[in-house]
Design an enzyme around this catalytic site. Structure first.
Site, short mmCIF file in Angstrom:
data_model
loop_
_atom_site.label_atom_id
_atom_site.label_comp_id
_atom_site.label_asym_id
_atom_site.label_seq_id
_atom_site.Cartn_x
_atom_site.Cartn_y
_atom_site.Cartn_z
N LYS A 34 0.84 -1.19 0.00
CA LYS A 34 0.00 0.00 0.00
C LYS A 34 0.88 1.25 0.00
CE LYS A 34 -2.41 1.57 3.74
NZ LYS A 34 -2.25 3.02 3.86
N ASP A 61 -3.32 4.24 -2.12
CA ASP A 61 -4.23 4.72 -1.08
C ASP A 61 -4.18 6.25 -1.02
OD1 ASP A 61 -5.80 4.94 1.21
OD2 ASP A 61 -4.18 4.41 2.57
N LYS A 63 -7.09 8.15 -1.57
CA LYS A 63 -8.44 8.58 -1.13
C LYS A 63 -8.94 9.81 -1.87
CE LYS A 63 -7.70 6.86 3.61
NZ LYS A 63 -6.24 6.68 3.62
N PHE A 64 -9.21 9.65 -3.16
CA PHE A 64 -9.67 10.78 -3.97
C PHE A 64 -11.03 11.29 -3.48
CE2 PHE A 64 -7.43 8.24 -7.49
CZ PHE A 64 -6.20 8.83 -7.21
N ASP A 66 -13.31 14.73 -4.81
CA ASP A 66 -13.40 15.99 -5.55
C ASP A 66 -14.63 15.91 -6.44
OD1 ASP A 66 -12.66 18.44 -6.92
OD2 ASP A 66 -10.59 18.04 -6.30
N ILE A 67 -14.79 16.85 -7.35
CA ILE A 67 -15.95 16.77 -8.24
C ILE A 67 -15.79 15.54 -9.14
CG2 ILE A 67 -16.44 19.25 -8.21
CD1 ILE A 67 -15.04 19.43 -10.96
N PRO A 68 -16.91 14.99 -9.61
CA PRO A 68 -16.86 13.71 -10.35
C PRO A 68 -15.81 13.66 -11.46
CG PRO A 68 -19.12 14.27 -9.89
CD PRO A 68 -18.30 15.44 -9.41
N THR A 70 -13.02 15.40 -11.90
CA THR A 70 -11.64 15.41 -11.41
C THR A 70 -11.25 14.05 -10.82
OG1 THR A 70 -11.85 17.75 -10.94
CG2 THR A 70 -10.05 16.61 -9.84
N THR A 120 -11.65 6.11 10.28
CA THR A 120 -11.72 5.52 11.62
C THR A 120 -11.23 6.48 12.70
OG1 THR A 120 -9.67 4.44 11.07
CG2 THR A 120 -11.64 3.07 11.05
N ARG A 182 -4.16 -6.67 14.24
CA ARG A 182 -3.04 -6.84 15.17
C ARG A 182 -2.94 -8.29 15.63
NH1 ARG A 182 -1.59 -2.97 13.37
NH2 ARG A 182 -0.93 -0.99 14.25
N GLN A 191 -4.07 1.98 17.13
CA GLN A 191 -5.29 1.37 16.61
C GLN A 191 -6.21 1.01 17.78
OE1 GLN A 191 -6.17 1.30 13.61
NE2 GLN A 191 -4.43 1.03 12.22
N GLY A 211 0.64 -2.85 8.81
CA GLY A 211 1.82 -1.99 8.74
C GLY A 211 2.82 -2.31 9.82
N ARG A 212 2.68 -1.62 10.94
CA ARG A 212 3.69 -1.70 11.99
C ARG A 212 4.00 -3.09 12.53
NH1 ARG A 212 1.08 3.44 14.76
NH2 ARG A 212 -0.64 2.47 13.62
O1 C5P Z 1 0.73 0.23 11.14
P1 C5P Z 1 -0.69 -0.17 10.97
O2 C5P Z 1 -0.90 -1.67 10.81
O3 C5P Z 1 -1.61 0.43 12.01
O4 C5P Z 1 -1.10 0.47 9.56
C1 C5P Z 1 -2.38 0.44 9.03
C2 C5P Z 1 -2.42 1.18 7.74
O5 C5P Z 1 -3.78 1.28 7.34
C3 C5P Z 1 -1.89 2.60 7.80
O6 C5P Z 1 -1.33 2.89 6.52
C4 C5P Z 1 -3.12 3.42 8.03
O7 C5P Z 1 -3.01 4.73 7.52
C5 C5P Z 1 -4.15 2.65 7.24
N1 C5P Z 1 -5.53 2.85 7.65
C6 C5P Z 1 -5.99 2.64 8.93
N2 C5P Z 1 -7.30 2.84 9.23
C7 C5P Z 1 -8.15 3.24 8.27
C8 C5P Z 1 -7.72 3.43 6.98
C9 C5P Z 1 -6.38 3.23 6.70
O8 C5P Z 1 -5.22 2.26 9.80
N3 C5P Z 1 -9.41 3.39 8.54
#
Ligand code: C5P
Length: 239
Positions: A34, A61, A63-64, A66-68, A70, A120, A182, A191, A211-212
């Site tokens: 991503k 990722d 996240k667009f 804007d107007i349709p 664009t 979120t 997690r 989170q 991610g992490r």
């Molecule tokens: O490090 P971690 O596992 O928390 O990363 C989750 C990824 O998902 C990050 O890039 C975060 O910006 C993204 N994300 C999120 N919650 C959302 C939408 C995207 O954690 N609702």
């Protein structure tokens, strides 16, 4: 879909060199990455080309919203780049999302176009303040998921806790892409509403965005393998 086809690794880096180190380290273990606003902008868009050269799939990722017209043009860029998946904000509306799904149909693209329902980071109180709506947070998430589906898009980003309900509402084929994952062995970080990879898949998540737990692990390859193993376990149980 195999476990590897469901794992999306979030490359939340502020420069491409750092991202490259992780991608090289993970090698064949991870197939989908991503790329968010930060890495896309700091790399001048090059992160996408780099990943494609490496034979990887990209979830763009950005996240667009804007107007349709664009958003259609921005989506066309993503489609022409051949990204595996990209997203828009569902709050951009029906017309905006219909433009995107029609463009995908007309180009015959295989890209998966999804929408973010409610970020979120919003709390229940903030939702009330912002939208002045009688709907609560969950009702609003379901409302935007339905709108996304009706606009011809392929799925939504959602919490794994919502995946089951969204599948029930929008159908089995409607894709659920879930961050907030997690494994039991990793830190929760910021989170709040989390599930383990196994629980998330069992609850109807199609793709997991992690991610992490992998990026910050001492041994990212091992961490990714453990996540994949959990996904496999959930898939085995489903047979
Ligand atoms: O490090 P971690 O596992 O928390 O990363 C989750 C990824 O998902 C990050 O890039 C975060 O910006 C993204 N994300 C999120 N919650 C959302 C939408 C995207 O954690 N609702």
């Amino acid at each position: 879909m195999t476990a590897k086809e469901r794992l999306i690794l979030a490359l939340d880096y502020s420069n491409l060199d750092d991202a490259k180190v992780l991608v090289e380290k993970l090698g064949d273990t991870v197939d989908i990455y991503k790329v968010g606003l930060e890495l896309f902008l700091t790399s001048g868009g090059k992160a996408v080309d780099y990943l494609h050269e490496k034979g990887k799939k990209v979830f763009l990722d950005l996240k667009f919203h804007d107007i349709p017209n664009t958003v259609e043009m921005a989506s066309r860029f993503a489609v022409d780049k051949g990204v595996f998946m990209f997203n828009v904000h569902a709050s951009g509306g029906r017309k905006m999302m219909e433009n995107v799904s029609k463009m995908i149909e007309n180009t015959g693209s295989k890209s998966i176009a999804i929408a973010v329902t409610i970020l979120t980071s919003f709390s229940e109180d903030e939702i009330k303040e912002q939208f002045k709506s009688s709907m609560n947070l969950e009702e609003m998430v379901m409302h935007f998921a339905t709108l996304t589906k009706e606009s011809g898009m392929h799925g939504v980003v959602c919490s794994p806790l919502e995946a089951g309900l969204i599948k029930k509402l929008c159908g089995k084929e409607f894709k659920t892409i879930c961050p907030g994952v997690r494994p039991a062995w990793s830190a929760k970080n910021d989170q709040q509403r989390i599930m383990t990879p196994k629980m998330a898949i069992e609850n109807g998540a199609d793709f997991l965005v992690v991610g992490r737990p992998v990026r910050a692990a001492e041994d990212p390859v091992k961490a990714a393998e453990l996540v994949l193993k959990e996904i496999e376990e959930a898939l085995e149980g489903d047979k």
